[in-house]
Design a protein around this motif. Structure first.
Motif, PDB file in Angstrom:
ATOM      1  N   MET A 262       0.827  -1.204   0.000  1.00 27.61           N
ATOM      2  CA  MET A 262       0.000   0.000   0.000  1.00 27.61           C
ATOM      3  C   MET A 262       0.865   1.258   0.000  1.00 27.61           C
ATOM      4  N   THR A 263       1.970   1.203   0.735  1.00 31.10           N
ATOM      5  CA  THR A 263       2.882   2.348   0.767  1.00 31.10           C
ATOM      6  C   THR A 263       3.485   2.612  -0.604  1.00 31.10           C
ATOM      7  N   GLY A 264       3.853   1.533  -1.308  1.00 32.89           N
ATOM      8  CA  GLY A 264       4.388   1.686  -2.662  1.00 32.89           C
ATOM      9  C   GLY A 264       3.395   2.350  -3.595  1.00 32.89           C
ATOM     10  N   ILE A 265       2.118   1.959  -3.494  1.00 31.51           N
ATOM     11  CA  ILE A 265       1.083   2.535  -4.340  1.00 31.51           C
ATOM     12  C   ILE A 265       0.846   4.004  -3.991  1.00 31.51           C
ATOM     13  N   VAL A 266       0.799   4.308  -2.681  1.00 29.54           N
ATOM     14  CA  VAL A 266       0.620   5.707  -2.253  1.00 29.54           C
ATOM     15  C   VAL A 266       1.772   6.563  -2.773  1.00 29.54           C
ATOM     16  N   THR A 267       2.995   6.030  -2.703  1.00 25.69           N
ATOM     17  CA  THR A 267       4.162   6.747  -3.216  1.00 25.69           C
ATOM     18  C   THR A 267       3.983   7.090  -4.692  1.00 25.69           C
ATOM     19  N   GLY A 268       3.581   6.110  -5.480  1.00 21.11           N
ATOM     20  CA  GLY A 268       3.392   6.332  -6.915  1.00 21.11           C
ATOM     21  C   GLY A 268       2.275   7.315  -7.218  1.00 21.11           C
ATOM     22  N   ILE A 269       1.149   7.207  -6.498  1.00 17.94           N
ATOM     23  CA  ILE A 269       0.004   8.095  -6.739  1.00 17.94           C
ATOM     24  C   ILE A 269       0.363   9.543  -6.418  1.00 17.94           C
ATOM     25  N   VAL A 270       1.024   9.761  -5.279  1.00 21.65           N
ATOM     26  CA  VAL A 270       1.413  11.126  -4.898  1.00 21.65           C
ATOM     27  C   VAL A 270       2.382  11.711  -5.926  1.00 21.65           C
ATOM     28  N   MET A 271       3.295  10.878  -6.436  1.00 26.47           N
ATOM     29  CA  MET A 271       4.239  11.329  -7.454  1.00 26.47           C
ATOM     30  C   MET A 271       3.518  11.797  -8.707  1.00 26.47           C
ATOM     31  N   ILE A 272       2.535  11.027  -9.156  1.00 27.52           N
ATOM     32  CA  ILE A 272       1.824  11.360 -10.392  1.00 27.52           C
ATOM     33  C   ILE A 272       0.926  12.582 -10.202  1.00 27.52           C
ATOM     34  N   LEU A 273       0.228  12.673  -9.065  1.00 32.18           N
ATOM     35  CA  LEU A 273      -0.664  13.808  -8.822  1.00 32.18           C
ATOM     36  C   LEU A 273       0.097  15.135  -8.757  1.00 32.18           C
ATOM     37  N   SER A 274       1.292  15.102  -8.184  1.00 31.42           N
ATOM     38  CA  SER A 274       2.076  16.332  -8.074  1.00 31.42           C
ATOM     39  C   SER A 274       2.525  16.846  -9.446  1.00 31.42           C
ATOM     40  N   LEU A 275       2.508  15.969 -10.450  1.00 27.57           N
ATOM     41  CA  LEU A 275       2.907  16.377 -11.793  1.00 27.57           C
ATOM     42  C   LEU A 275       1.950  17.405 -12.398  1.00 27.57           C
ATOM     43  N   VAL A 276       0.688  17.402 -11.961  1.00 30.98           N
ATOM     44  CA  VAL A 276      -0.296  18.353 -12.495  1.00 30.98           C
ATOM     45  C   VAL A 276       0.171  19.787 -12.234  1.00 30.98           C
ATOM     46  N   LEU A 277       0.568  20.062 -10.991  1.00 28.79           N
ATOM     47  CA  LEU A 277       1.054  21.392 -10.632  1.00 28.79           C
ATOM     48  C   LEU A 277       2.356  21.717 -11.355  1.00 28.79           C
ATOM     49  N   VAL A 278       3.262  20.735 -11.392  1.00 28.13           N
ATOM     50  CA  VAL A 278       4.558  20.934 -12.040  1.00 28.13           C
ATOM     51  C   VAL A 278       4.379  21.214 -13.532  1.00 28.13           C
ATOM     52  N   PHE A 279       3.491  20.477 -14.182  1.00 29.47           N
ATOM     53  CA  PHE A 279       3.259  20.653 -15.619  1.00 29.47           C
ATOM     54  C   PHE A 279       2.703  22.050 -15.902  1.00 29.47           C
ATOM     55  N   GLY A 280       1.762  22.495 -15.056  1.00 27.24           N
ATOM     56  CA  GLY A 280       1.188  23.831 -15.229  1.00 27.24           C
ATOM     57  C   GLY A 280       2.250  24.916 -15.113  1.00 27.24           C
ATOM     58  N   LEU A 281       3.149  24.789 -14.117  1.00 27.11           N
ATOM     59  CA  LEU A 281       4.225  25.768 -13.940  1.00 27.11           C
ATOM     60  C   LEU A 281       5.169  25.794 -15.153  1.00 27.11           C
ATOM     61  N   THR A 282       5.437  24.608 -15.679  1.00 27.83           N
ATOM     62  CA  THR A 282       6.366  24.507 -16.809  1.00 27.83           C
ATOM     63  C   THR A 282       5.792  25.137 -18.067  1.00 27.83           C
ATOM     64  N   VAL A 283       4.534  24.873 -18.343  1.00 35.59           N
ATOM     65  CA  VAL A 283       3.885  25.471 -19.514  1.00 35.59           C
ATOM     66  C   VAL A 283       3.864  26.994 -19.386  1.00 35.59           C
ATOM     67  N   LEU A 284       3.548  27.491 -18.183  1.00 39.26           N
ATOM     68  CA  LEU A 284       3.513  28.937 -17.941  1.00 39.26           C
ATOM     69  C   LEU A 284       4.886  29.565 -18.192  1.00 39.26           C
ATOM     70  N   LYS A 285       5.937  28.891 -17.712  1.00 37.69           N
ATOM     71  CA  LYS A 285       7.298  29.407 -17.906  1.00 37.69           C
ATOM     72  C   LYS A 285       7.715  29.334 -19.371  1.00 37.69           C
ATOM     73  N   LEU A 286       7.261  28.315 -20.077  1.00 39.50           N
ATOM     74  CA  LEU A 286       7.598  28.176 -21.493  1.00 39.50           C
ATOM     75  C   LEU A 286       6.987  29.312 -22.308  1.00 39.50           C
ATOM     76  N   LEU A 287       5.800  29.753 -21.911  1.00 37.05           N
ATOM     77  CA  LEU A 287       5.120  30.857 -22.607  1.00 37.05           C
ATOM     78  C   LEU A 287       5.695  32.215 -22.203  1.00 37.05           C
ATOM     79  N   ASN A 288       6.317  32.277 -21.002  1.00 34.62           N
ATOM     80  CA  ASN A 288       6.880  33.542 -20.513  1.00 34.62           C
ATOM     81  C   ASN A 288       8.300  33.315 -20.002  1.00 34.62           C
ATOM     82  N   PRO A 289       9.240  33.004 -20.903  1.00 27.38           N
ATOM     83  CA  PRO A 289      10.608  32.696 -20.474  1.00 27.38           C
ATOM     84  C   PRO A 289      11.359  33.937 -19.979  1.00 27.38           C
ATOM     85  N   HIS A 290      12.288  33.748 -19.054  1.00 24.38           N
ATOM     86  CA  HIS A 290      13.167  34.842 -18.636  1.00 24.38           C
ATOM     87  C   HIS A 290      14.463  34.244 -18.111  1.00 24.38           C
TER      88      HIS A 290
END
Length: 298
Positions: free
Chosen positions: A77-105
């Protein structure tokens, strides 16, 4: 062994937390999406490691009287929780990356140099912790340790990617592509993160769903039954499952009705001892019956 695993995971938790604080500061000061991604990833890793430590702490405290088949599934169960948390956090990371790609500095050179030092140190520490867990895994299989191996291996690789991106930013100044190195490196980190999360979930889920033992172990069962072929009348099936490190095997055999139960029991003990020697950490139960999986004979 449980105490050893618990101590190793707790040490990783403390070290990760210490390294997370400067990562958060650097991400905020630099505005780098790659460093922000790395900081979010580190926070996720701390959460995953915390879950792993809680599971091992629970297991080391006992619970055998409350759970007849042990507490091995806490690890799965711990292994599955680890994987799920990893994948869910990608939503926020992906949004930040797209925003930075559109507004590079551009990144600040001073912050970049400090980040490089921290990333290089992080690579060394993550590699040491990764190898330490590999050493423990060789002594005894553990779903929690396997998940942590994947986690820290990915951690070391992603920190190397971040370091490489920061080096490129530092050495190719005044290049039109300089502003895009940061978000592109973040996408690479996201890909590695996603792959790691998927592998962690896929390796833990089968055991949690009571998947049968591996084919090579099934062949061991078949060979053992062949060795005692003359000792029973019919084979009515086998059921098996894994619970953490432990393997449970149930054999359904039909014996000659004219034999004494004492004689039958000797055969059962012989088959049981043979299999448990061949398959480490296995618990074999042999059930005399006359039909498939213990049902009535048709």
């Amino acid at each position: 062994m449980q105490r050893l695993k618990e101590r190793v995971i707790f040490k990783s938790l403390i070290i990760d937390t210490i390294f997370w604080i400067p990562s958060l500061i650097l991400a905020a000061m630099s505005g780098s999406v790659t460093l922000s991604t790395e900081a979010i990833k580190k926070g996720n890793e701390i959460l995953s490691t915390f879950f792993a430590w809680l599971a091992l702490k629970k297991m080391s405290e006992g619970g055998a009287h409350a759970y007849d088949y042990g507490m091995g599934k806490f690890e799965n169960m711990t292994g599955i929780v680890t994987g799920i948390v990893m994948i869910l956090s990608l939503v926020l990371v992906f949004g930040l990356t797209v925003l930075k790609l559109l507004n590079p500095h551009m990144l600040h050179e001073e912050v970049t140099i400090v980040a490089m030092i921290i990333m290089f140190t992080g690579i060394c520490v993550s590699t040491i912790l990764w190898r330490e867990k590999v050493h423990i895994a060789k002594m005894e299989y553990s779903p929690v340790i396997e998940a942590q191996i994947t986690l820290f291996k990915t951690k070391a690789i992603t920190e190397f990617v971040v370091l490489a991106a920061l080096l490129l930013v530092l050495f190719i100044e005044d290049n039109p592509w300089e502003d895009y190195i940061d978000p592109v490196a973040s996408f690479i980190v996201i890909g590695l993160f996603l792959l790691s999360g998927y592998r962690t979930i896929s390796s833990s889920l089968p055991d949690l769903l009571d998947k049968t033992i591996e084919e090579e172990l099934q062949l061991v069962v078949v060979r053992s039954l062949a060795d005692f072929f003359d000792e029973y009348e019919a084979f009515h099936g086998v059921k098996s499952r894994k619970c953490g490190n432990d393997i449970f095997i149930e054999l359904f055999l039909e014996f000659d009705g004219n034999r004494l139960m004492d004689d039958v029991q000797k055969t059962i003990y012989a088959i049981k001892d043979s299999l448990e020697k061949e398959i480490p950490r296995s618990s074999v139960t042999i059930m005399p019956c006359t039909g498939k999986f213990g049902g009535k004979k048709k």
